[in-house]
Scaffold this active site. Structure first.
Site, PDB file in Angstrom:
ATOM      1  N   SER A  62     101.009  32.089  37.653  1.00 54.04           N
ATOM      2  CA  SER A  62     100.497  33.456  37.826  1.00 54.04           C
ATOM      3  C   SER A  62     101.321  34.267  38.822  1.00 54.04           C
ATOM      4  CB  SER A  62      99.032  33.420  38.258  1.00 54.04           C
ATOM      5  OG  SER A  62      98.263  32.855  37.225  1.00 54.04           O
ATOM      6  N   HIS A 123     109.322  22.424  47.100  1.00 53.78           N
ATOM      7  CA  HIS A 123     109.742  22.801  48.458  1.00 53.78           C
ATOM      8  C   HIS A 123     111.258  22.768  48.618  1.00 53.78           C
ATOM      9  CE1 HIS A 123     105.814  22.910  50.510  1.00 53.78           C
ATOM     10  NE2 HIS A 123     105.467  22.052  49.578  1.00 53.78           N
ATOM     11  N   ARG A 260     110.879  26.577  50.253  1.00 51.57           N
ATOM     12  CA  ARG A 260     109.507  27.091  50.368  1.00 51.57           C
ATOM     13  C   ARG A 260     109.124  27.089  51.846  1.00 51.57           C
ATOM     14  NH1 ARG A 260     104.056  25.261  47.130  1.00 51.57           N
ATOM     15  NH2 ARG A 260     102.706  25.237  48.947  1.00 51.57           N
ATOM     16  N   PRO A 261     108.664  28.220  52.359  1.00 53.06           N
ATOM     17  CA  PRO A 261     108.485  28.362  53.810  1.00 53.06           C
ATOM     18  C   PRO A 261     107.337  27.575  54.429  1.00 53.06           C
ATOM     19  CG  PRO A 261     108.661  30.510  52.749  1.00 53.06           C
ATOM     20  CD  PRO A 261     108.497  29.497  51.659  1.00 53.06           C
ATOM     21  N   ARG A 263     105.652  24.862  54.752  1.00 46.94           N
ATOM     22  CA  ARG A 263     105.675  23.553  55.418  1.00 46.94           C
ATOM     23  C   ARG A 263     106.950  23.326  56.240  1.00 46.94           C
ATOM     24  NH1 ARG A 263     101.638  20.181  54.433  1.00 46.94           N
ATOM     25  NH2 ARG A 263     100.212  20.639  52.722  1.00 46.94           N
ATOM     26  N   ASP A 402      92.556  30.876  32.452  1.00 46.18           N
ATOM     27  CA  ASP A 402      93.359  30.039  33.345  1.00 46.18           C
ATOM     28  C   ASP A 402      92.480  29.201  34.269  1.00 46.18           C
ATOM     29  OD1 ASP A 402      95.860  29.121  34.366  1.00 46.18           O
ATOM     30  OD2 ASP A 402      95.482  30.301  36.165  1.00 46.18           O
ATOM     31  N   HIS A 406      91.982  25.127  33.862  1.00 42.02           N
ATOM     32  CA  HIS A 406      92.422  24.099  34.820  1.00 42.02           C
ATOM     33  C   HIS A 406      91.428  22.941  34.947  1.00 42.02           C
ATOM     34  CE1 HIS A 406      96.180  25.630  36.237  1.00 42.02           C
ATOM     35  NE2 HIS A 406      95.680  26.790  36.609  1.00 42.02           N
ATOM     36  N   HIS A 444     101.020  33.460  31.240  1.00 45.08           N
ATOM     37  CA  HIS A 444     101.538  32.112  30.967  1.00 45.08           C
ATOM     38  C   HIS A 444     100.502  31.397  30.122  1.00 45.08           C
ATOM     39  CE1 HIS A 444      98.621  30.445  33.805  1.00 45.08           C
ATOM     40  NE2 HIS A 444      98.992  31.388  34.662  1.00 45.08           N
TER      41      HIS A 444
END
Length: 510
Positions: A62, A123, A260-261, A263, A402, A406, A444
């Site tokens: 999404s 990540h 990816r910020p 962590r 969606d 899930h 999607h």
């Protein structure tokens, strides 16, 4: 004055698949969608992989979907951007990376590479680490040391041995580099302010505090024997001839290759924050280090950034605003950030003339217990708005296919789609009555695939195309559309010229 609004209507997670088994979209009774499909121009859009700026074959989501929809262009995600930069030679010339290399040469010091060692692609990616090793060697950096964080979450819980072997093969092929420390991501990549975890990773990297092993493979095997999978491997030190291979010292350089910020922020702060008070960093806290992060982790971190955020000019909200058109964004809680923040290219503030309606999602444990979610309430609010001629353009998201999809449960997902269809009819019929038009599509796939080939529940997104309907008579839709073409189509229906930044094309054939 009466308005004839043009609406973007996103049926979130509503994919297109011919096979009807385990297909909630095909099995649902949806007279309104079927009526629009039969009576108006329709087709399909690509919503995954390279068509939305992700690696080939990767399912859409999404966040990525709404970013592409709002931008009216393919927006390359960090993983793809970096892959592309490596492939095209830009990576090797990257200014921030080269500044780190230069720093080590000027100070006769070492380069350290921090990051998650896997190909999970969430990540980080191991290929980026190998590219860094190759580039540092080419650029004449004398010593490079790797501080490997083990994954076990975005990949299998005990998969780190294969990644360590891949890394050791790269080191051996290049005859360059060495692994200095190993830590489970639970410690090195905490994001919940559990500083005692970060402290363990930090002290291993800076002061060689922790258990010592000659061989990373033996370290991991010992951890497994102790019932600790990759994620939970306690930070440990690799030694050679009884001494630690390397620690981060004064004047060294660090490149943190996670893209990816969330962590990567805490450990970065432990190295760069001048006002630190979370734990005692000790006498070995390195001074005058050059710290480089792969992407922007947080503006407050004192670091150079290799891949700065792409600033997006002329997203759909800005174009509508500049044209003096009023616009409404409406969704329930689960998808509200998507029709606002992501649709606006990562901007929180409204554009002039942009209004927003947030309807609360129901407070239930899981949405299969209430498949209609807040679709009726969202529609009530929107119908009221349209009747009062408030907006020229509308962006609406129905979350149900969606969010219920899930759950992996077919029956509730069928109910979710039926609830959406009933409300879709209320909205679109009113828009048509007002002389307006709607672009109905999904961001999607998900709910069209509720079971695996083995008959087990399928809970993830998919890579299938999504249906699209444009409720305007007398036009033809071209083939080969993708999500980036939706905003240009909306502008076309509104009679607004598409800005140069939008490289997507209207779906309406000229």
């Amino acid at each position: 004055m009466s308005k004839s609004p043009v609406a973007i209507i996103i049926l979130d997670g509503f994919g297109k698949r011919a096979e009807t088994v385990g297909n909630a979209v095909a099995q649902a009774n949806k007279p309104n969608f079927d009526r629009y499909w039969a009576n108006f121009p329709h087709g399909e859009l690509k919503a995954a992989g390279l068509d939305v700026g992700l690696p080939e074959g990767q399912m859409g989501n999404s966040e990525v979907g709404h970013t592409n929809i709002g931008a009216g262009r393919i927006v390359y995600q960090s993983l793809t951007r970096i892959d592309k930069a490596i492939e095209e030679g830009e990576f090797q010339e990257n200014k921030a990376l080269n500044n780190a290399f230069t720093h080590t040469k000027e100070n006769n010091s070492d380069l350290h590479l921090f990051g998650l060692l896997s190909d999970g692609g969430v990540h980080s990616h191991i290929n980026h680490l190998v590219a860094l090793l190759e580039t540092a060697k080419d650029k004449g950096v004398k010593n490079v040391y790797i501080h490997a964080f083990l994954d076990g979450r975005d990949v299998a819980p005990q998969s780190s041995l294969e990644y360590l072997e891949t890394l050791e093969k790269a080191i051996s092929d290049l005859n360059y580099g060495a692994i200095a420390t190993v830590s489970g991501r639970f410690y090195a990549m905490d994001r919940d302010k559990r500083w005692e975890r970060v402290e363990k990773a930090y002290k291993a990297i800076v002061s060689a505090e922790g258990e010592k092993f000659e061989d990373p493979i033996e370290l991991v095997k010992a951890s497994y024997a102790n019932d600790k999978n990759d994620e939970f491997v306690v930070p440990a030190i690799i030694t050679k001839d009884g001494k630690p291979v390397a620690t981060v010292k004064d004047n060294d350089a660090v490149i943190f290759f996670n893209f990816r910020p969330d962590r990567a922020i805490q450990l970065s702060n432990a190295f760069t924050d001048k006002e630190w008070d979370h734990f005692d960093r000790g006498a070995n806290h390195p001074k005058n280090i050059k710290f480089v992060t792969m992407t922007l982790y947080n503006p407050s971190i004192d670091a150079e950034v290799a891949f700065e955020p792409i600033e997006m000019k002329n997203v759909i909200g800005e174009v509508l605003s500049n044209e003096g058109l009023s616009q409404l964004r409406i969704a329930e809680t689960e998808k509200y950030p998507h029709v606002t923040f992501f649709m606006n290219g990562g901007r929180n503030e409204e554009f002039p003339g942009e209004n927003r309606i947030l309807i609360n999602s129901p407070k239930v444990e899981t949405y299969d217990l209430k498949p209609e979610m807040s679709a009726y309430e969202v529609t009530d609010a929107l119908v009221e708005d349209i009747k009062n001629d408030k907006h020229d353009a509308i962006i609406l998201n129905f979350a149900n296919p969606d969010m219920v999809g899930h759950s992996g449960m077919l029956e509730p997902t069928i109910k979710a789609i039926e609830a959406v269809d009933e409300n879709l009819g209320r909205v679109v019929d009113l828009i048509l009555e007002k002389g307006g038009s709607a672009i109905i599509f999904a961001d999607h796939g998900n709910s069209e695939t509720m079971s695996t080939p083995e008959g087990k529940p399928h809970t993830a997104h998919t890579t299938v195309p999504v249906p699209v309907i444009v409720t305007k008579k007398g036009v033809t839709l071209r083939e080969g559309g993708r999500l980036a073409d939706v905003a240009p189509t909306m502008l076309d229906l509104l009679g607004v010229k598409k800005p140069a930044e939008m490289t997507g094309e209207s779906l309406i054939q000229k």
